[in-house]
Design a protein around this motif. Structure first.
Motif, mmCIF file in Angstrom:
data_model
loop_
_atom_site.group_PDB
_atom_site.id
_atom_site.type_symbol
_atom_site.label_atom_id
_atom_site.label_comp_id
_atom_site.label_asym_id
_atom_site.label_seq_id
_atom_site.Cartn_x
_atom_site.Cartn_y
_atom_site.Cartn_z
ATOM 1 N N THR A 168 -1.871 0.578 -1.602
ATOM 2 C CA THR A 168 -2.739 0.388 -0.223
ATOM 3 C C THR A 168 -3.318 1.605 -0.002
ATOM 4 O OG1 THR A 168 -0.852 0.750 0.946
ATOM 5 C CG2 THR A 168 -1.268 -1.484 0.374
ATOM 6 N N THR A 169 -4.563 1.741 0.566
ATOM 7 C CA THR A 169 -5.129 3.067 1.091
ATOM 8 C C THR A 169 -5.719 2.787 2.518
ATOM 9 O OG1 THR A 169 -6.139 3.150 -1.055
ATOM 10 C CG2 THR A 169 -7.219 4.372 0.627
ATOM 11 N N ALA A 170 -5.374 3.806 3.336
ATOM 12 C CA ALA A 170 -5.773 3.881 4.680
ATOM 13 C C ALA A 170 -7.343 3.688 4.845
ATOM 14 C CB ALA A 170 -5.251 4.915 5.514
ATOM 15 N N ILE A 171 -7.852 2.952 5.734
ATOM 16 C CA ILE A 171 -9.231 2.656 6.077
ATOM 17 C C ILE A 171 -9.599 3.580 7.464
ATOM 18 C CG2 ILE A 171 -11.147 1.208 6.784
ATOM 19 C CD1 ILE A 171 -9.530 -1.069 5.517
ATOM 20 N N HIS A 172 -10.202 4.506 7.201
ATOM 21 C CA HIS A 172 -10.607 5.422 8.415
ATOM 22 C C HIS A 172 -11.725 4.889 9.586
ATOM 23 C CE1 HIS A 172 -8.114 8.413 6.859
ATOM 24 N NE2 HIS A 172 -8.324 8.410 5.436
ATOM 25 N N ALA A 173 -12.630 4.166 8.612
ATOM 26 C CA ALA A 173 -13.771 3.741 9.348
ATOM 27 C C ALA A 173 -14.513 2.458 8.594
ATOM 28 C CB ALA A 173 -14.851 4.850 9.604
ATOM 29 N N CYS A 174 -15.001 1.557 9.465
ATOM 30 C CA CYS A 174 -15.631 0.373 8.792
ATOM 31 C C CYS A 174 -16.365 -0.234 9.823
ATOM 32 C CB CYS A 174 -14.522 -0.572 8.449
ATOM 33 S SG CYS A 174 -13.856 -1.459 9.815
ATOM 34 N N ARG A 175 -17.386 -1.024 9.376
ATOM 35 C CA ARG A 175 -18.271 -1.979 10.011
ATOM 36 C C ARG A 175 -18.182 -3.425 9.354
ATOM 37 N NH1 ARG A 175 -18.448 2.123 12.367
ATOM 38 N NH2 ARG A 175 -19.875 3.200 13.283
ATOM 39 N N LEU A 176 -17.984 -4.290 10.372
ATOM 40 C CA LEU A 176 -17.848 -5.791 9.872
ATOM 41 C C LEU A 176 -19.115 -6.598 9.853
ATOM 42 C CD1 LEU A 176 -14.342 -6.785 11.018
ATOM 43 C CD2 LEU A 176 -14.833 -5.593 9.062
#
Length: 282
Positions: free
Chosen positions: A274-282
């Motif tokens: 698993t890898t942390a998500i630092h930012a995203c747009r859905l």
């Protein structure tokens, strides 16, 4: 520039500044700063008392504010909630000496002490209860012992301070509060700068809620694996050099990640990470 009110102290201040930083906005370096400008993002931040933020936003002097749902309702200001932020959660409840009250109907004719007069008066009025409300600034637990009131209404987290004062909560919660973004009632929430700000905060909320999961599995187990990790639309599946194997990538809820890893391993998936998500747009 978009003018935004941010809590300058208290339980809302630190988490609000952290979320704004994660969303890519500059934040103050010293607690004494009352105003900073973020020219790259065309935003101006004003650091204000949390109780005053709804008033400033409702006046139209500031475009957006971060405050508590309880403080918004208590202020009776002309502002409305447009996005819950998921931190600084609390529950607001009535409390009294054990055995003296079981529900809100037992408050008729009694006096309630609270630091949130607006919330309590509205709740009593909505419930059709005729009771007096006394405003106190903090330490309302002593109001009953000193004879100021028969009942108190306050924020309850663990209930330890109430028990230490010989009190117990009763009835249904008055309200549940958390940090929220507010906008003046009637203001255009579709304004591009406002929408951009909200998308950034929503991206932080999603990034905190999900992790990215990668793993390898046999082709014949792919359908079972995808059922465990459906992702948002669907997972990414790529063939590996070794025939019969595929690599899968999908977003999964962070709180369920360990269970999902166990289930994937049980059906033969390997190299699960698993890898942390630092930012995203859905």
């Amino acid at each position: 520039m978009l003018r935004i009110a941010v809590p300058n102290k208290g339980s809302l201040s630190g988490p609000a500044a952290e979320m704004l930083h994660e969303a890519g906005y500059q934040q103050r370096r010293e607690s004494k700063e009352l105003r900073i400008v973020d020219p790259e993002n065309e935003v101006e931040f004003f650091y204000l008392r949390p109780r005053d933020i709804a008033i400033y936003v409702s006046s139209g002097r500031l475009d957006i504010g971060i405050t508590g749902r309880d403080l918004l309702i208590d202020s009776s200001a002309g502002a409305e909630e447009i996005l819950p932020l998921g931190f600084a959660r609390s529950t607001f409840r009535f409390a009294s000496k054990p055995g003296t009250a079981n529900g809100i109907e037992d408050l008729k004719g009694k006096t309630v002490a609270t630091s949130y007069e607006g919330i309590v008066q509205k709740h009593l009025a909505d419930s059709g209860i005729d009771a007096s409300v006394v405003h106190l600034d903090g330490a309302v637990e002593t109001a009953i012992e000193l004879g100021v009131a028969e009942v108190i209404a306050d924020v309850v987290e663990t209930g330890t301070s109430l028990r230490n004062a010989g009190l117990e909560v009763f009835g249904e919660p008055i309200m549940k509060s958390e940090a929220i973004v507010i906008r003046r009632i009637g203001a255009d929430t579709e304004e591009p700068k406002v929408q951009q700000f909200l998308r950034r905060l929503q991206g932080v909320l999603v990034a905190r809620t999900y992790v990215m999961m990668d793993y390898d599995c046999r082709v014949e187990q792919l359908e079972k694996a995808v059922a465990l990790t459906p992702g948002l639309e669907s997972p990414t599946v790529s063939p590996l050099h070794n025939e019969g194997w595929v690599a899968v990538r999908a977003m999964v809820p962070a709180k369920e990640a360990q269970r999902i890893m166990d289930d994937l391993y049980a059906i033969g998936a390997r190299a699960i990470l698993t890898t942390a998500i630092h930012a995203c747009r859905l």
